[in-house]
Design an enzyme around this catalytic site. Structure first.
Site, PDB file in Angstrom:
ATOM      1  N   ASP A 186     -60.476 -25.513  25.577  1.00  0.00           N
ATOM      2  CA  ASP A 186     -61.202 -24.389  24.992  1.00  0.00           C
ATOM      3  C   ASP A 186     -62.678 -24.659  24.714  1.00  0.00           C
ATOM      4  OD1 ASP A 186     -58.550 -23.690  24.989  1.00  0.00           O
ATOM      5  OD2 ASP A 186     -58.432 -23.248  22.854  1.00  0.00           O
ATOM      6  N   GLU A 414     -50.742 -33.568  18.577  1.00  0.00           N
ATOM      7  CA  GLU A 414     -51.371 -32.660  19.555  1.00  0.00           C
ATOM      8  C   GLU A 414     -52.438 -33.387  20.376  1.00  0.00           C
ATOM      9  OE1 GLU A 414     -53.105 -29.284  17.643  1.00  0.00           O
ATOM     10  OE2 GLU A 414     -53.469 -28.191  19.528  1.00  0.00           O
TER      11      GLU A 414
HETATM   12  C1  2M8 Z   1     -55.252 -24.298  22.422  1.00  0.00           C
HETATM   13  O1  2M8 Z   1     -55.739 -23.001  22.635  1.00  0.00           O
HETATM   14  C2  2M8 Z   1     -55.422 -21.926  21.754  1.00  0.00           C
HETATM   15  C3  2M8 Z   1     -56.021 -20.661  22.370  1.00  0.00           C
HETATM   16  O2  2M8 Z   1     -55.387 -20.389  23.583  1.00  0.00           O
HETATM   17  C4  2M8 Z   1     -55.917 -22.132  20.346  1.00  0.00           C
HETATM   18  O3  2M8 Z   1     -56.742 -23.037  20.108  1.00  0.00           O
HETATM   19  O4  2M8 Z   1     -55.474 -21.403  19.455  1.00  0.00           O
HETATM   20  C5  2M8 Z   1     -55.589 -25.129  23.674  1.00  0.00           C
HETATM   21  O5  2M8 Z   1     -55.375 -26.490  23.436  1.00  0.00           O
HETATM   22  C6  2M8 Z   1     -54.754 -24.660  24.860  1.00  0.00           C
HETATM   23  O6  2M8 Z   1     -54.961 -25.476  25.962  1.00  0.00           O
HETATM   24  C7  2M8 Z   1     -53.266 -24.628  24.496  1.00  0.00           C
HETATM   25  O7  2M8 Z   1     -52.563 -24.046  25.561  1.00  0.00           O
HETATM   26  C8  2M8 Z   1     -53.008 -23.848  23.206  1.00  0.00           C
HETATM   27  C9  2M8 Z   1     -51.571 -23.967  22.721  1.00  0.00           C
HETATM   28  O8  2M8 Z   1     -51.209 -25.318  22.671  1.00  0.00           O
HETATM   29  O9  2M8 Z   1     -53.853 -24.320  22.154  1.00  0.00           O
END
Ligand code: 2M8
Length: 444
Positions: A186, A414
């Site tokens: 992101d 994570e």
């Molecule tokens: C993160 O992205 C989301 C938005 O899509 C967030 O920060 O809320 C990123 O690490 C993304 O790559 C990942 O798919 C998602 C859920 O783990 O979190």
């Protein structure tokens, strides 16, 4: 490291909170327990507290993990994901779980506008790295008789076609990403320039993530203002995908996304060949070749392909995980694979814990902030997977060793501090668990 995070030997024993913090369990059991902990039945939450919905590439990684516990469940994961395909054949980045009971995740389903997929679930208007094709082959090689293979193949082929047509209106040979969230990385440093040009409206900023995570480890408020402005712009266009890719406020090429797509196309071709689906086999092979040529066509003299801003026509020369993922391109030259191996094992993206998300010498480096410093298990595993396929077995094995040492140190977190390996972000994270299982069970 806290007392509850103490570990013994890498890959053997570990203490980490999944349900009860003080019980030491082997790494593969911990990984399996983490997937089960996040199991919503037909899909896997990335982490049930912080991310209470289904995410696209998270689900594909989860399917790879389920392949080692319950292949049937892995196929079901992909079925749930692919059944959310929209009318463009886009597979959404989030599929909202109506039943989610935790604090609201933002953006809300309603923030995307009234978009509902054909099976009635609320979805986002953007996509994510197409790891599903890689996961399908992974599952197929372990349980090739599953009845749903043919349908999954067709749906994934449709998604790849969408990416290489509606998302490539300029004929670049690679898909255009219209939001940093589509890269999965992101707040990667390379997106700062293109994002800064996105006009931010007067909307009030609402963030749910900071209820679960420390601000210093997440994207900034400024990032979020731009992310939400892009959601507004997409909604205003009624998610006209071709238009957004042609003239939208954020348009980039990402070597990470394109390389994953190239690998997925080749994996789809392999599965299609095995089940006698000649058309999909031919088309997918041709798509993999097209992507390989498109990437090679814009490589620098060392063969490295950089992220690219289509709005300015300029490369975004940040050495990040996205660049390292070129190891995945099928048929990558030995010379380029060796160069990437040097970068991730001994060079600027190297860490004893795996592959850094941003080069150690970047002036944008923030070692603890999400995708601009920390190590992520899924990226390390993907790089190892690519190097393995490129014939660099020792290098791939060393990357997997580092990945496993990291989770043995800190558990299924994570993301990880690239120096100490201490865990960051969510505590029981599905793709960390899934790729741990894959690396523990690797037999190429
Ligand atoms: C993160 O992205 C989301 C938005 O899509 C967030 O920060 O809320 C990123 O690490 C993304 O790559 C990942 O798919 C998602 C859920 O783990 O979190």
């Amino acid at each position: 490291m806290s007392a509850t995070n103490q570990t013994t030997t890498a890959g053997n024993s570990h203490e980490l909170d999944v349900a009860s913090p003080s019980v030491a369990i082997p790494l593969d059991a911990l990984a399996a327990e983490t997937l089960r902990f996040n199991d919503a039945g037909d899909f896997t939450y990335p982490d049930r507290t912080q991310y209470p919905h289904q995410w696209n590439w998270d689900s594909a990684f989860a399917a790879i993990g389920w392949a080692h516990i319950d292949p049937e469940r892995g196929f079901r994961e992909l079925q749930t994901l692919l059944s959310a395909q929209d009318t463009h054949a886009l597979v959404p980045h989030i599929i909202y779980d109506q039943g989610a009971v935790t604090a609201p995740y933002r953006p809300l389903a309603s923030d995307w506008g009234p978009i509902i997929c054909p099976n009635g679930r609320s979805i986002s208007g953007i996509t994510q790295p197409p790891v599903a094709g890689i996961a399908l082959r992974y599952l197929f090689e372990r349980d090739g008789d599953n009845d749903c293979v043919r349908e999954l193949l067709t749906r994934i082929a449709g998604w790849h076609h969408f990416l290489l047509t509606q998302r490539d209106p300029l004929g670049m040979g690679e898909p255009t990403l219209i939001h940093p969230w589509e890269s999965g990385r992101d707040n990667a440093a390379e997106w700062d320039g293109p994002l800064a040009r996105v006009a931010v409206g007067p909307q009030k900023l609402m963030r749910g993530d900071l209820e679960h995570a420390v601000g210093e480890e997440r994207p900034t408020d400024t990032d979020y203002a731009h992310y939400m402005a892009l959601v507004e712009a997409g909604k205003a266009s009624r998610w006209n995908q071709e238009l957004l890719a042609r003239t939208g406020p954020f348009r980039v090429l990402d070597p990470g996304f394109s390389s994953i797509l190239a690998a997925a196309c080749m994996d789809l071709a392999e599965v299609a060949t095995a089940i006698g689906s000649v058309d999909i086999a031919q088309t997918s092979r041709a798509q993999a070749d097209q992507l390989k040529m498109a990437l090679a066509g814009r490589a620098d003299s060392a063969g490295i392909v950089w992220p690219h801003d289509l709005s300015t026509g300029m490369d975004l020369r940040e050495l990040s995980a996205g660049v390292a993922l070129q190891a995945l391109v099928p048929g990558v030259s030995r010379k380029l694979a060796t160069r990437i191996a040097e970068i991730v094992l001994d060079g600027p993206l190297a860490s004893p814990m795996g592959v850094r998300s941003l080069a150690i010498d970047s002036h944008m480096l923030e070692p603890l902030r999400y995708w601009r410093g920390p190590v992520w298990s899924n990226v390390t595993w993907l790089c190892a997977h690519g190097l393995e396929r490129a014939g660099l077995h020792d290098e791939a094995a060393e990357l997997r060793r580092r990945q496993l040492a990291c989770v043995a140190h800190s558990g299924m977190r994570e993301y990880f501090d690239p120096i100490s390996g201490d865990g960051l972000g969510a505590k029981s994270f599905s793709w960390t668990a899934a790729t741990t299982l894959a690396s523990l069970h690797t037999s190429y």
